[in-house]
Design a protein around this motif. Structure first.
Motif, PDB file in Angstrom:
ATOM      1  N   PHE A 143       0.662  -1.295  -0.039  1.00  0.00           N
ATOM      2  CA  PHE A 143       0.086   0.229  -0.270  1.00  0.00           C
ATOM      3  C   PHE A 143       0.494   1.367   0.255  1.00  0.00           C
ATOM      4  O   PHE A 143       2.091   1.692   0.197  1.00  0.00           O
ATOM      5  N   PRO A 144       0.148   2.369  -0.334  1.00  0.00           N
ATOM      6  CA  PRO A 144       1.206   3.806  -0.086  1.00  0.00           C
ATOM      7  C   PRO A 144       1.847   3.710   0.845  1.00  0.00           C
ATOM      8  O   PRO A 144       0.913   3.160   2.337  1.00  0.00           O
ATOM      9  N   THR A 145       3.276   4.497   1.514  1.00  0.00           N
ATOM     10  CA  THR A 145       3.613   4.320   2.685  1.00  0.00           C
ATOM     11  C   THR A 145       4.879   5.522   2.532  1.00  0.00           C
ATOM     12  O   THR A 145       4.718   6.581   1.531  1.00  0.00           O
ATOM     13  N   GLY A 146       4.138   6.112   3.598  1.00  0.00           N
ATOM     14  CA  GLY A 146       4.838   8.126   4.625  1.00  0.00           C
ATOM     15  C   GLY A 146       6.647   7.053   4.818  1.00  0.00           C
ATOM     16  O   GLY A 146       7.103   8.378   4.487  1.00  0.00           O
ATOM     17  N   SER A 147       7.354   6.434   4.682  1.00  0.00           N
ATOM     18  CA  SER A 147       8.069   5.638   5.990  1.00  0.00           C
ATOM     19  C   SER A 147       9.187   6.120   5.443  1.00  0.00           C
ATOM     20  O   SER A 147      10.056   6.431   6.166  1.00  0.00           O
ATOM     21  N   LYS A 148       9.098   5.242   3.944  1.00  0.00           N
ATOM     22  CA  LYS A 148      10.404   5.722   3.000  1.00  0.00           C
ATOM     23  C   LYS A 148      10.497   6.860   2.434  1.00  0.00           C
ATOM     24  O   LYS A 148       9.098   6.963   0.970  1.00  0.00           O
ATOM     25  N   ALA A 149      11.495   7.413   2.051  1.00  0.00           N
ATOM     26  CA  ALA A 149      11.230   8.689   1.018  1.00  0.00           C
ATOM     27  C   ALA A 149      11.450   8.004  -0.502  1.00  0.00           C
ATOM     28  O   ALA A 149      11.347   8.018  -1.214  1.00  0.00           O
ATOM     29  N   ILE A 155       2.551  -2.097  -5.134  1.00  0.00           N
ATOM     30  CA  ILE A 155       2.665  -3.343  -6.140  1.00  0.00           C
ATOM     31  C   ILE A 155       1.028  -3.855  -5.514  1.00  0.00           C
ATOM     32  O   ILE A 155       0.162  -4.677  -6.565  1.00  0.00           O
ATOM     33  N   GLY A 156       0.335  -3.455  -4.828  1.00  0.00           N
ATOM     34  CA  GLY A 156      -0.433  -3.975  -4.294  1.00  0.00           C
ATOM     35  C   GLY A 156      -1.428  -5.258  -3.871  1.00  0.00           C
ATOM     36  O   GLY A 156      -0.271  -6.179  -4.112  1.00  0.00           O
ATOM     37  N   VAL A 157      -2.383  -5.419  -3.491  1.00  0.00           N
ATOM     38  CA  VAL A 157      -2.214  -6.883  -2.789  1.00  0.00           C
ATOM     39  C   VAL A 157      -1.963  -8.154  -3.919  1.00  0.00           C
ATOM     40  O   VAL A 157      -2.149  -9.127  -3.985  1.00  0.00           O
ATOM     41  N   ASN A 158      -2.123  -7.829  -5.190  1.00  0.00           N
ATOM     42  CA  ASN A 158      -3.025  -9.188  -6.454  1.00  0.00           C
ATOM     43  C   ASN A 158      -1.570  -8.825  -6.713  1.00  0.00           C
ATOM     44  O   ASN A 158      -0.900  -9.801  -6.978  1.00  0.00           O
ATOM     45  N   GLY A 159      -0.818  -7.984  -7.160  1.00  0.00           N
ATOM     46  CA  GLY A 159       0.782  -8.284  -7.015  1.00  0.00           C
ATOM     47  C   GLY A 159       2.147  -8.688  -6.037  1.00  0.00           C
ATOM     48  O   GLY A 159       2.632  -9.785  -6.277  1.00  0.00           O
ATOM     49  N   ASN A 181      -6.138  -2.624   6.596  1.00  0.00           N
ATOM     50  CA  ASN A 181      -6.737  -2.865   6.238  1.00  0.00           C
ATOM     51  C   ASN A 181      -5.541  -4.364   5.801  1.00  0.00           C
ATOM     52  O   ASN A 181      -5.022  -5.246   4.652  1.00  0.00           O
ATOM     53  N   ILE A 182      -4.596  -4.943   6.988  1.00  0.00           N
ATOM     54  CA  ILE A 182      -3.859  -5.782   7.134  1.00  0.00           C
ATOM     55  C   ILE A 182      -4.511  -7.746   6.632  1.00  0.00           C
ATOM     56  O   ILE A 182      -4.428  -8.781   6.503  1.00  0.00           O
ATOM     57  N   VAL A 183      -6.277  -7.088   6.973  1.00  0.00           N
ATOM     58  CA  VAL A 183      -6.857  -7.873   7.033  1.00  0.00           C
ATOM     59  C   VAL A 183      -7.308  -8.273   4.997  1.00  0.00           C
ATOM     60  O   VAL A 183      -7.183 -10.006   5.070  1.00  0.00           O
ATOM     61  N   GLU A 184      -6.326  -8.263   4.771  1.00  0.00           N
ATOM     62  CA  GLU A 184      -6.311  -8.025   2.711  1.00  0.00           C
ATOM     63  C   GLU A 184      -4.976  -8.909   3.168  1.00  0.00           C
ATOM     64  O   GLU A 184      -5.139  -9.944   2.047  1.00  0.00           O
ATOM     65  N   LEU A 185      -4.583  -8.847   3.658  1.00  0.00           N
ATOM     66  CA  LEU A 185      -3.128 -10.095   3.030  1.00  0.00           C
ATOM     67  C   LEU A 185      -2.788 -12.079   3.314  1.00  0.00           C
ATOM     68  O   LEU A 185      -2.075 -11.382   2.955  1.00  0.00           O
ATOM     69  N   PRO A 186      -3.935 -12.315   4.302  1.00  0.00           N
ATOM     70  CA  PRO A 186      -3.530 -13.685   4.572  1.00  0.00           C
ATOM     71  C   PRO A 186      -3.982 -14.382   3.089  1.00  0.00           C
ATOM     72  O   PRO A 186      -2.425 -15.158   2.661  1.00  0.00           O
ATOM     73  N   GLN A 210      -1.176  -7.225  18.869  1.00  0.00           N
ATOM     74  CA  GLN A 210      -2.467  -8.231  18.836  1.00  0.00           C
ATOM     75  C   GLN A 210      -2.737  -8.414  17.580  1.00  0.00           C
ATOM     76  O   GLN A 210      -3.394  -9.648  17.290  1.00  0.00           O
ATOM     77  N   VAL A 211      -3.161  -7.075  16.338  1.00  0.00           N
ATOM     78  CA  VAL A 211      -3.967  -7.247  15.500  1.00  0.00           C
ATOM     79  C   VAL A 211      -3.130  -8.205  14.845  1.00  0.00           C
ATOM     80  O   VAL A 211      -3.552  -8.728  13.966  1.00  0.00           O
ATOM     81  N   MET A 212      -1.832  -7.940  14.558  1.00  0.00           N
ATOM     82  CA  MET A 212      -0.673  -8.747  14.389  1.00  0.00           C
ATOM     83  C   MET A 212      -0.755 -10.143  13.709  1.00  0.00           C
ATOM     84  O   MET A 212      -1.192 -11.323  13.221  1.00  0.00           O
ATOM     85  N   ASN A 213      -0.572 -10.110  14.940  1.00  0.00           N
ATOM     86  CA  ASN A 213      -0.610 -11.608  15.166  1.00  0.00           C
ATOM     87  C   ASN A 213      -2.073 -12.923  15.274  1.00  0.00           C
ATOM     88  O   ASN A 213      -2.004 -13.964  14.980  1.00  0.00           O
ATOM     89  N   GLU A 214      -2.869 -11.787  15.561  1.00  0.00           N
ATOM     90  CA  GLU A 214      -4.373 -12.655  15.322  1.00  0.00           C
ATOM     91  C   GLU A 214      -4.516 -13.239  13.541  1.00  0.00           C
ATOM     92  O   GLU A 214      -4.907 -13.874  13.575  1.00  0.00           O
TER      93      GLU A 214
END
Length: 218
Positions: A143-149, A155-159, A181-186, A210-214
């Motif tokens: 997904f679009p990110t602000g952490s890395k210049a 690439i999207g979920v399909n990519g 949006n993490i729910v789209e990744l498993p 907890q959300v990540m581990n669940e």
């Protein structure tokens, strides 16, 4: 010899350096310790960009974080800096496509630590599949990110799903991941997610982890 790589380490993988802690009342050590208490499965020290440390201060912080990871029995991974990884006896080192050539890094660490590689195209994954000595790949930004210049195109979920299918190695997703949006990744088949700001700027680190581990149960 550090911790041996297992794909479960990729479930909730926190990447951070001092530049990622935007709250002036908190230190990287405090946030990292909270994240470890909360149950992250790996920590990568990535000291890069404006506001980052260098020299002795950076080395000291790396040593502190390394000890903390050992206490919590999670891998300490260094981003891109093989000398620092060797100096701190890191468990792993992570290399990007723009960083030192991965083959050189594999030779340098000579099986004393595991190696992760960033791959965001099918061609890069194909090369990784044929390179002995790589343990996992990181793919994104999903997904679009602000952490890395210097972030690459999204690439999207399909990519991401396409790259996972192509890869013979476990894949960890990175880039713009949130509690929503993490729910789209498993469904893509990734082993887990690696995040910077999702934890570094969380208002409740325990809930976030907890959300990540669940989302990626064992």
């Amino acid at each position: 010899m550090g911790l041996k790589f297992e794909s479960g380490m990729l479930r909730s993988y926190f990447i951070a350096g001092t530049q990622d802690i935007k709250d002036p009342t908190k230190t990287l050590q405090e946030v990292a310790k909270q994240a470890m208490e909360a149950g992250i499965t790996a920590f990568q020290y990535r000291e890069k960009g404006p506001g980052s440390l260098s020299g002795e201060k950076r080395d000291q912080l790396a040593a502190d974080l390394r000890d903390m990871c050992a206490d919590y029995e999670i891998p300490f991974i260094v981003d891109d800096d093989v000398d620092l990884a060797i100096k701190t006896k890191a468990d792993g080192v992570h290399v990007g496509q723009k960083d030192e050539r991965v083959g050189k890094v594999i030779d340098q660490v000579d099986s004393t630590m595991f190696v992760g590689l960033s791959c965001d195209t099918k061609e890069q994954v194909d090369i990784a599949n044929q390179t002995a000595g790589i343990s996992y790949i990181g793919s994104g930004p999903v997904f679009p990110t602000g952490s890395k210049a210097d972030a690459d195109p999204v690439i999207g979920v399909n990519g991401l799903a396409t790259l996972v299918k192509e890869s013979k190695l476990p894949v960890v997703a990175i880039g713009g991941i949130t509690e929503e949006n993490i729910v789209e990744l498993p469904k893509t088949g990734v082993s887990g997610v690696s995040v910077i700001s999702m934890i570094a700027q969380s208002d409740d680190v325990f809930r976030t982890v907890q959300v990540m581990n669940e989302t990626f149960k064992k």
